[in-house]
Design an enzyme around this catalytic site. Structure first.
Site, PDB file in Angstrom:
ATOM      1  N   ARG A   1       0.831  -1.207   0.000  1.00 40.11           N
ATOM      2  CA  ARG A   1       0.000   0.000   0.000  1.00 40.11           C
ATOM      3  C   ARG A   1       0.865   1.257   0.000  1.00 40.11           C
ATOM      4  O   ARG A   1       0.572   2.241   0.678  1.00 40.11           O
ATOM      5  CB  ARG A   1      -0.939   0.001   1.206  1.00 40.11           C
ATOM      6  CG  ARG A   1      -1.935  -1.142   1.196  1.00 40.11           C
ATOM      7  CD  ARG A   1      -2.919  -1.036   2.340  1.00 40.11           C
ATOM      8  NE  ARG A   1      -3.856  -2.164   2.350  1.00 40.11           N
ATOM      9  CZ  ARG A   1      -4.793  -2.340   3.272  1.00 40.11           C
ATOM     10  NH1 ARG A   1      -4.941  -1.448   4.255  1.00 40.11           N
ATOM     11  NH2 ARG A   1      -5.590  -3.380   3.211  1.00 40.11           N
ATOM     12  N   CYS A   2       1.907   1.212  -0.771  1.00 38.37           N
ATOM     13  CA  CYS A   2       2.894   2.295  -0.811  1.00 38.37           C
ATOM     14  C   CYS A   2       2.848   2.959  -2.186  1.00 38.37           C
ATOM     15  O   CYS A   2       2.456   2.340  -3.182  1.00 38.37           O
ATOM     16  CB  CYS A   2       4.286   1.724  -0.541  1.00 38.37           C
ATOM     17  SG  CYS A   2       5.652   2.898  -0.678  1.00 38.37           S
ATOM     18  N   GLY A   3       3.273   4.211  -2.231  1.00 36.64           N
ATOM     19  CA  GLY A   3       3.364   4.882  -3.523  1.00 36.64           C
ATOM     20  C   GLY A   3       4.338   4.202  -4.462  1.00 36.64           C
ATOM     21  O   GLY A   3       4.258   4.362  -5.688  1.00 36.64           O
ATOM     22  N   PHE A   4       5.253   3.410  -3.896  1.00 31.66           N
ATOM     23  CA  PHE A   4       6.230   2.691  -4.714  1.00 31.66           C
ATOM     24  C   PHE A   4       5.769   1.275  -5.062  1.00 31.66           C
ATOM     25  O   PHE A   4       6.492   0.549  -5.747  1.00 31.66           O
ATOM     26  CB  PHE A   4       7.582   2.611  -3.990  1.00 31.66           C
ATOM     27  CG  PHE A   4       8.269   3.933  -3.821  1.00 31.66           C
ATOM     28  CD1 PHE A   4       8.772   4.628  -4.909  1.00 31.66           C
ATOM     29  CD2 PHE A   4       8.402   4.499  -2.560  1.00 31.66           C
ATOM     30  CE1 PHE A   4       9.399   5.856  -4.755  1.00 31.66           C
ATOM     31  CE2 PHE A   4       9.038   5.716  -2.395  1.00 31.66           C
ATOM     32  CZ  PHE A   4       9.530   6.404  -3.490  1.00 31.66           C
ATOM     33  N   THR A   5       4.576   0.863  -4.604  1.00 30.60           N
ATOM     34  CA  THR A   5       4.101  -0.495  -4.857  1.00 30.60           C
ATOM     35  C   THR A   5       4.105  -0.880  -6.339  1.00 30.60           C
ATOM     36  O   THR A   5       4.393  -2.037  -6.678  1.00 30.60           O
ATOM     37  CB  THR A   5       2.700  -0.692  -4.249  1.00 30.60           C
ATOM     38  OG1 THR A   5       2.798  -0.548  -2.823  1.00 30.60           O
ATOM     39  CG2 THR A   5       2.141  -2.065  -4.569  1.00 30.60           C
TER      40      THR A   5
END
Length: 368
Positions: free
Chosen positions: A54-58
């Site tokens: 659930r990360c912007g980098f996912t």
């Protein structure tokens, strides 16, 4: 009492790490909770990454899977360790995480049980990885890199002074022989990682990338047959119109090296047990060819597990100090040649880190 317990825990962590000096010494738990020894990955190039769903980098999962599909057959393995320490962006069990990654990104590379990568409960694997490659900073020319730096510096003005993992999707590149080659922050470009993976997968390129100047050696002479291999690699270097304008003298006489060090009043060759002396025409010319010869020999030595360092200073000293004339005489250099440089060679007693290289010095001229 609490302080004493923390000190004991820190000491235990240091002792545990000191007992594990290779990435292959560690065990991790797979997605089924079973112990897996990283020794099973010997001979593979590894990319180890802490992830979150659930990360912007996912979306980097997609890039990582593409990298895996591109190079897995050539020997690349990507080892995924979900971690919930950064913004609690990896919630759920490892099975839930695996289901998410399979459904959304078609992940095929191994995913392991969730771990912590910083703090008192950090996995020993990450203690080791961080000890090998510290935080190198975010790319401040990248908008997200600048945002992360600003955010973390507000929390801790000196956040960049420690080796802690800073965020999700930090990556470590491991060579086929288990060396921690490089650390990538989450804002680093996958295209740069792709190039480094190619360099490590190719044996010739990985030898080039692994070579360092070694200035500490074991007290162990290099076997004659290995010196022969190094010499053969050297003289197969290219030269202008195949002139081969070099003369090579390989010193295996340790007493001669000891005597010249004593005459000089210091160790001239960093304690190396053997020397390779390269000569070029006294009238000039041949320096470029001799440089190619030396590079061939240094790379051959690296491939054989040997260390080298190229030296010019001792040459100037030997040629100017009358007390050392006996050493030059023993080399039996033809009158129309001069000593150009010396390679110290031996079994290394250190593993120097790579020094930064300025990629900006390279410019590609493309079609208009």
């Amino acid at each position: 009492m609490k302080r004493v317990l923390l000190s004991l825990m820190a000491m235990l962590g240091v002792l545990t790490l000191s007992a594990q000096t290779s990435i292959y010494d560690f065990k991790v738990k797979d997605d089924a909770g079973s112990d897996v020894s990283l020794a099973q990955y010997k001979g593979k190039v590894l990319l180890i990454v802490n992830t979150a769903t659930r990360c912007g980098f996912t979306p980097q999962y997609k890039e990582l899977e593409e990298l895996y599909q591109k190079y897995q057959a050539a020997g690349l393995e990507i080892l995924d360790f979900p971690c919930n320490q950064f913004g609690e962006q990896a919630p759920g069990s490892i099975q839930e995480i695996k289901q998410f990654c399979t459904a959304n990104f078609g992940i095929q590379f191994p995913q392991f049980d969730k771990i912590e990568v910083n703090g008192a409960n950090e996995h020993p694997l990450y203690t080791y990885l961080k000890s090998q490659k510290s935080f190198g900073g975010f790319d401040l020319n990248d908008k997200i890199g600048k945002l992360l730096d600003d955010m973390m510096r507000k929390r801790d003005a000196n956040y960049d002074k420690n080796a802690d993992i800073k965020w999700n999707f930090t990556k470590f590149l491991i060579s086929r022989d288990g060396r921690v080659v490089k650390r990538y922050e989450p804002t680093d470009k996958i295209t740069d990682i792709d190039i480094d993976v190619q360099l490590e997968l190719n044996p010739t390129l990985s030898t080039i990338m692994a070579r360092r100047s070694v200035r500490k050696y074991l007290n162990q002479a290099v076997e004659h047959d290995k010196l022969e291999v190094v010499a053969r690699a050297g003289i197969n270097a290219p030269s202008g119109v195949n002139r081969q304008p070099w003369i090579v003298r390989i010193v295996e006489d340790q007493q001669l090296i000891a005597d010249v060090n004593q005459a000089a009043g210091r160790s001239l060759f960093y304690g190396a047990p053997n020397l390779i002396c390269v000569c070029t025409p006294a009238a000039g010319g041949g320096e470029l060819d001799a440089g190619l010869l030396g590079e061939n020999m240094m790379l051959a030595a690296q491939a054989l597990g040997l260390g080298t360092v190229c030296m010019g200073g001792p040459v100037r000293f030997l040629l100017s100090d009358e007390k050392c004339k006996f050493f030059i005489d023993r080399l039996d250099i033809p009158a129309d040649y001069k000593l150009n440089y010396i390679l110290a060679i031996g079994y290394p007693n250190e593993q120097p880190n790579a020094k930064p290289r300025d990629a900006a010095k390279v410019k590609f001229i493309k079609s208009l």
